[in-house]
Design a protein around this motif. Sequence first.
Motif, PDB file in Angstrom:
ATOM      1  N   UNK A   8      18.382  48.430  85.363  1.00 53.49           N
ATOM      2  CA  UNK A   8      18.498  49.492  84.365  1.00 53.49           C
ATOM      3  C   UNK A   8      19.972  49.846  84.183  1.00 53.49           C
ATOM      4  N   UNK A   9      20.422  49.912  82.935  1.00 54.65           N
ATOM      5  CA  UNK A   9      21.797  50.291  82.621  1.00 54.65           C
ATOM      6  C   UNK A   9      21.801  51.768  82.246  1.00 54.65           C
ATOM      7  N   UNK A  10      22.489  52.584  83.032  1.00 57.17           N
ATOM      8  CA  UNK A  10      22.529  54.018  82.807  1.00 57.17           C
ATOM      9  C   UNK A  10      23.568  54.364  81.742  1.00 57.17           C
ATOM     10  N   UNK A  11      23.548  55.612  81.288  1.00 62.98           N
ATOM     11  CA  UNK A  11      24.484  56.051  80.256  1.00 62.98           C
ATOM     12  C   UNK A  11      25.933  55.963  80.720  1.00 62.98           C
ATOM     13  N   UNK A  12      26.159  56.121  82.021  1.00 60.20           N
ATOM     14  CA  UNK A  12      27.525  56.029  82.552  1.00 60.20           C
ATOM     15  C   UNK A  12      27.924  54.581  82.832  1.00 60.20           C
ATOM     16  N   UNK A  13      27.108  53.620  82.319  1.00 59.23           N
ATOM     17  CA  UNK A  13      27.347  52.184  82.438  1.00 59.23           C
ATOM     18  C   UNK A  13      27.128  51.652  83.852  1.00 59.23           C
ATOM     19  N   UNK A  14      26.624  52.499  84.715  1.00 57.40           N
ATOM     20  CA  UNK A  14      26.241  52.029  86.034  1.00 57.40           C
ATOM     21  C   UNK A  14      24.933  51.255  85.934  1.00 57.40           C
ATOM     22  N   UNK A  15      24.803  50.243  86.754  1.00 56.35           N
ATOM     23  CA  UNK A  15      23.626  49.380  86.733  1.00 56.35           C
ATOM     24  C   UNK A  15      22.883  49.583  88.043  1.00 56.35           C
ATOM     25  N   UNK A  16      21.608  49.896  87.948  1.00 61.93           N
ATOM     26  CA  UNK A  16      20.824  50.180  89.145  1.00 61.93           C
ATOM     27  C   UNK A  16      19.448  49.510  89.051  1.00 61.93           C
ATOM     28  N   UNK A  17      18.806  49.404  90.194  1.00 59.68           N
ATOM     29  CA  UNK A  17      17.393  49.035  90.223  1.00 59.68           C
ATOM     30  C   UNK A  17      16.605  50.230  89.700  1.00 59.68           C
ATOM     31  N   UNK A  18      15.645  50.027  88.785  1.00 55.68           N
ATOM     32  CA  UNK A  18      14.878  51.153  88.248  1.00 55.68           C
ATOM     33  C   UNK A  18      14.235  51.995  89.343  1.00 55.68           C
ATOM     34  N   UNK A  19      14.141  53.283  89.079  1.00 52.10           N
ATOM     35  CA  UNK A  19      13.567  54.219  90.040  1.00 52.10           C
ATOM     36  C   UNK A  19      12.140  53.815  90.404  1.00 52.10           C
ATOM     37  N   UNK A  20      11.868  53.884  91.681  1.00 50.85           N
ATOM     38  CA  UNK A  20      10.533  53.521  92.178  1.00 50.85           C
ATOM     39  C   UNK A  20       9.858  54.747  92.782  1.00 50.85           C
ATOM     40  N   UNK A  21       8.569  54.867  92.549  1.00 47.86           N
ATOM     41  CA  UNK A  21       7.759  55.896  93.187  1.00 47.86           C
ATOM     42  C   UNK A  21       6.650  55.211  93.983  1.00 47.86           C
ATOM     43  N   UNK A  22       6.019  55.964  94.850  1.00 42.83           N
ATOM     44  CA  UNK A  22       4.947  55.397  95.653  1.00 42.83           C
ATOM     45  C   UNK A  22       3.784  54.935  94.772  1.00 42.83           C
ATOM     46  N   UNK A  23       3.459  55.713  93.738  1.00 46.12           N
ATOM     47  CA  UNK A  23       2.364  55.357  92.852  1.00 46.12           C
ATOM     48  C   UNK A  23       2.686  54.093  92.061  1.00 46.12           C
ATOM     49  N   UNK A  24       3.930  54.000  91.570  1.00 46.18           N
ATOM     50  CA  UNK A  24       4.334  52.809  90.821  1.00 46.18           C
ATOM     51  C   UNK A  24       4.340  51.589  91.735  1.00 46.18           C
ATOM     52  N   UNK A  25       4.843  51.767  92.947  1.00 41.21           N
ATOM     53  CA  UNK A  25       4.894  50.667  93.903  1.00 41.21           C
ATOM     54  C   UNK A  25       3.492  50.132  94.185  1.00 41.21           C
ATOM     55  N   UNK A  26       2.568  51.047  94.419  1.00 45.81           N
ATOM     56  CA  UNK A  26       1.189  50.659  94.686  1.00 45.81           C
ATOM     57  C   UNK A  26       0.580  49.947  93.485  1.00 45.81           C
ATOM     58  N   UNK A  27       0.882  50.436  92.281  1.00 50.08           N
ATOM     59  CA  UNK A  27       0.355  49.818  91.071  1.00 50.08           C
ATOM     60  C   UNK A  27       0.886  48.397  90.901  1.00 50.08           C
ATOM     61  N   UNK A  28       2.162  48.191  91.185  1.00 49.46           N
ATOM     62  CA  UNK A  28       2.754  46.855  91.085  1.00 49.46           C
ATOM     63  C   UNK A  28       2.088  45.888  92.066  1.00 49.46           C
ATOM     64  N   UNK A  29       1.884  46.353  93.294  1.00 47.50           N
ATOM     65  CA  UNK A  29       1.259  45.491  94.306  1.00 47.50           C
ATOM     66  C   UNK A  29      -0.186  45.156  93.948  1.00 47.50           C
ATOM     67  N   UNK A  30      -0.930  46.155  93.488  1.00 39.94           N
ATOM     68  CA  UNK A  30      -2.327  45.908  93.133  1.00 39.94           C
ATOM     69  C   UNK A  30      -2.432  44.996  91.909  1.00 39.94           C
ATOM     70  N   UNK A  31      -1.501  45.144  90.972  1.00 45.65           N
ATOM     71  CA  UNK A  31      -1.504  44.273  89.799  1.00 45.65           C
ATOM     72  C   UNK A  31      -1.155  42.848  90.193  1.00 45.65           C
ATOM     73  N   UNK A  32      -0.230  42.697  91.138  1.00 47.93           N
ATOM     74  CA  UNK A  32       0.074  41.362  91.663  1.00 47.93           C
ATOM     75  C   UNK A  32      -1.182  40.709  92.220  1.00 47.93           C
TER      76      UNK A  32
END
Length: 236
Positions: free
Chosen positions: A73-97
């Motif tokens: 993810x490219x932020x407004x300050x031009x910093x590049x980061x891994x998108x924010x992760x939450x426990x619910x999103x993490x679980x959803x990604x694993x279950x979808x896998x």
Amino acid sequence: MNTPLPLDITLTDRKDGVTITEWVYAVLRHAVMCGQILPGRSLTLRELAKVLGVSPMPIREALKKLSSEHALEVKENRRIIVPTMTAMKFNELCETRITLETHAAIRALPYINSTILERLESIDKDIDIARDKDDMESTITHNHAFHRLLYTANPHQVSLHLIESLWLQLGPFLRLSTERIKENYTIDRHQEALQAIRHKDALALQLAISSDIREGFAFIGTPEILHHFIQESAKY
């Protein structure tokens, strides 16, 4: 504030006919998928350009594509980061896998011949060798190769690009998960999968792939553990 460690990104040779932008995209995609860019690690165009030895332009173009794939993810300050992760999103990604990959494995099963089986067995040996050497990049790369070869045995499959998108989103967590899974690694799920393939047992293959994925991130069982995990990764 902790000073971030220098980036350790694997740089491959650029083959003839491959543009700089295509090469930069492939290098950064591999870095994300293998956990070489960790959650909490802030990057800049200048830093990436210096590490890859290119101008900022191909970096910018590659980041657009990786951003569309939810890998970075490219932020407004031009910093590049891994998108924010939450426990619910993490679980959803694993279950979808699990849903997609068990489907892909079962659909591929009728097309796996002796040649493909031998290649899968060879890759599984490479995984064991890499794990014994504590070579995390090779372990992850060979693991992806095992799953990719299994799923693409089906000449009609259409899910690989969706599966690889999930690998990208979970990739930044793979380095620490690979370190921790060694503590509880007791059953070789790939061996179970290979045995299921030999016997053309679709249910056993489904269970092996499901367990392989689930156990890879089993240590993250609560939002609190996930939060601690993300904070810990920021130290690298």
